[in-house]
Write a protein that holds these residues in place. Sequence first.
Motif, PDB file in Angstrom:
ATOM      1  N   GLU A  12       0.839  -1.194   0.000  1.00  0.00           N
ATOM      2  CA  GLU A  12       0.000   0.000   0.000  1.00  0.00           C
ATOM      3  C   GLU A  12       0.878   1.249   0.000  1.00  0.00           C
ATOM      4  O   GLU A  12       1.851   1.335   0.750  1.00  0.00           O
ATOM      5  CB  GLU A  12      -0.896  -0.027   1.233  1.00  0.00           C
ATOM      6  CG  GLU A  12      -1.835   1.148   1.372  1.00  0.00           C
ATOM      7  CD  GLU A  12      -2.658   1.044   2.636  1.00  0.00           C
ATOM      8  OE1 GLU A  12      -2.499   1.902   3.515  1.00  0.00           O
ATOM      9  OE2 GLU A  12      -3.457   0.075   2.732  1.00  0.00           O
ATOM     10  N   ASP A  13       0.522   2.205  -0.860  1.00  0.00           N
ATOM     11  CA  ASP A  13       1.295   3.439  -0.975  1.00  0.00           C
ATOM     12  C   ASP A  13       0.906   4.388   0.159  1.00  0.00           C
ATOM     13  O   ASP A  13       0.159   5.356  -0.025  1.00  0.00           O
ATOM     14  CB  ASP A  13       1.054   4.078  -2.341  1.00  0.00           C
ATOM     15  CG  ASP A  13       2.018   5.240  -2.602  1.00  0.00           C
ATOM     16  OD1 ASP A  13       2.955   5.411  -1.795  1.00  0.00           O
ATOM     17  OD2 ASP A  13       1.832   5.944  -3.600  1.00  0.00           O
ATOM     18  N   SER A  14       1.421   4.076   1.333  1.00  0.00           N
ATOM     19  CA  SER A  14       1.153   4.889   2.520  1.00  0.00           C
ATOM     20  C   SER A  14       2.305   4.682   3.494  1.00  0.00           C
ATOM     21  O   SER A  14       3.208   3.876   3.248  1.00  0.00           O
ATOM     22  CB  SER A  14      -0.175   4.470   3.174  1.00  0.00           C
ATOM     23  OG  SER A  14      -0.069   3.137   3.662  1.00  0.00           O
ATOM     24  N   PRO A  42      -2.009   2.798  -4.859  1.00  0.00           N
ATOM     25  CA  PRO A  42      -2.760   3.872  -4.176  1.00  0.00           C
ATOM     26  C   PRO A  42      -3.940   3.271  -3.412  1.00  0.00           C
ATOM     27  O   PRO A  42      -4.520   2.261  -3.821  1.00  0.00           O
ATOM     28  CB  PRO A  42      -3.238   4.758  -5.326  1.00  0.00           C
ATOM     29  CG  PRO A  42      -2.379   4.387  -6.492  1.00  0.00           C
ATOM     30  CD  PRO A  42      -2.002   2.961  -6.314  1.00  0.00           C
ATOM     31  N   ALA A  45      -7.051   2.927  -5.548  1.00  0.00           N
ATOM     32  CA  ALA A  45      -6.807   2.358  -6.887  1.00  0.00           C
ATOM     33  C   ALA A  45      -8.095   1.805  -7.475  1.00  0.00           C
ATOM     34  O   ALA A  45      -8.871   1.116  -6.796  1.00  0.00           O
ATOM     35  CB  ALA A  45      -5.752   1.255  -6.791  1.00  0.00           C
TER      36      ALA A  45
END
Length: 688
Positions: A12-14, A42, A45
């Motif tokens: 996960e882009d976090s 994202p 997504a």
Amino acid sequence: MFKWRTASLIYEDSTYGAGITPELVYILQGYNTRVTDSLALPIDATESYLDTLLYHLKENSTRVFIVHMLPDLAARVFHRASVANMMSDGYVWIATAGIGSAVDSLGPDRFHDMQGVVTFRPYVPATDRVMNFTVRFKERFLLENSGIRDVPNPSVPLLWAYDTAWSLAAAINKYSVSSSTPGTGRTLLGAVLNTTFDGLAGRFRLVNGQLQLSTYEVVNIIGKSARTVGFWTPESGIFKNLKATNEKGIKQILWPGDLAIAPSGWSMSSTGRPLRIAVPSRLGFNQLVEVSYSLRTNTSFVTGYCIDVFDALVKNLPYPVAYQYVPSTIYSSYEELLSLVFEKKADVMVGDTTISMSRMNKVAFTMPFTDTGLSMIVVLKKDSSGSMWIFLQPLTSTLWITSLAFFFLTGFVVWAIEHRINPEFHGTPWQQFGIIFYFAFSTLVFSHKEKLESNLSRFVVIVWVFVVLILTSSYTASLTSMLTVQRLQPTVTSVQDLLRNGDRVGYQNGSIVKYWLEEMGFHKKDLLGYVEVEEYAEALQRGSGNGGVSAIVDEVPYLKIFLSKYCEGYTMVGPTYKLGGFGFAFPIGSPMAHDVSQAIMTPAVQQEMAWIERKWFGDPGACESKSGGINSFRLSFSNFGRCRCRGCTHGLNALAAPSTPSQPSIIKKQIGEYERDGRWSNLLQEDG
């Protein structure tokens, strides 16, 4: 545990998702596992975005995926993976604890999309308190949500939330925190951080603001539940039973597609087609690789040593591999075929492909499956160094001088004992000197006329006669060998001789040997390229002065093929310069290259490869046995100081002496083995 060499990481882009990525990649490298893709998703997504990403992963060879994200995004990823048929046979999905902690609260649809997934969740003992809480939780949930029939069990995060609320209440009660007290926030925070108790999810204790977990379950999602297949702790690693941490390993896992056997973790082809194996079409040295065509059926066939070795290795891999050989045109170079592997237009290249630094930048080679090295073949010529003084050559100068000294010493000792009691040893000084000299040398033919009176002198003569018997027998045998056995010597013994004389040198067209020869100092005009084995022999016979060459320099496997056909009259000489040897070429990152290298080292494959080598190159000892008796050896004093068996073993010691440059090296290696085993007579019979 399953020896997977590559994996793809999806996270996960976090802050949560990217937090462990660098450390995870580093740790995997320590276990010889490479992360081929690291993809950030994202949180919002779309389905089309996920489909595009999954299609990209599906086209690659890696089939092991590590998923690190929160449950909501993970559920969407697994659903699209199921639609893309990536939750089927051959795939491996491993999810981190962020997903595993929530599996108990997943709905039926999400379970269906995650069949075969392996994940982790914090271990919560099924105590009476937990069971009581579960019953009360479900009753209250149904009371507040009357429209829902199937109530999931409380998830681990829910238990953590309950324990966190309990810790807050306990801190307020213990430290008497009041909302009217100045600095209430800092006081309450300190109170919570210092609170410890046994909660629903286990021991509640915060270190640096983080809940400390000591044990995880390894769970496998099967059907509508998550089945525990093992445990993990920082101290013991993965083990089957929590009560027996020394029982390493894991219980049976059902992988995607309901497979009980662990997948290989990779696939050379995303479409399931057989591997395309590029094979070079070459002229000459067909024992290694040969491509033949049938005009009647319009098909091609590949045979040879390299082909048989590859077939044997694939047969011994722990998983089945379907493949087909695709012969190249006769005009395709080896570099062009390697470029096909690099561009993934071919899956493997099988043939007599030499491993080099430049090629390793394009493809991944297996470990060498042949002898590695560069050596040279030269012509053997008759030794014309014999002269009228050849009768002196069977013994070294040291042994000649020692023998003469003992002749005089024996005569002197006998004279010293006999001249006082034996009239035959009386006379003038010159007569007595003549008796000493004559008596000692007459023992060679046992013709001395002097009668000995003393038993001591008789004992001395008996010992000396025995020594003379051994010496004369050995001398006669060695001289006979020199006079009757044809002696051959190599025309050249080293690369330095070729450079010093300005001789021409032959090599194989299209090989990297030319580059090595130029690096050694040879001029291009002195290097002649050949293709066929017969051309090698013809060039060597003509010689450097008649349009031929004085030596052929090539890799050892090619020289073995030459000697298997032209055994007599040629020999391999000089030092062996190390090269990479022959290897099979795979795309960089292919796990199969590692697996094939492991197969090469197994004893069963080694035995089969030895049989394949004899099949194509013949018996390597046949040529040695033909040339093993062509050389004679001079005797030295040390030969008579190491007799260990019945009779004199000077023949064995002579074989061990490095008397001529053309002496087969295999004989030297066998000396120690025969000496240890005591098989003296067999060695003498076999090697003259």
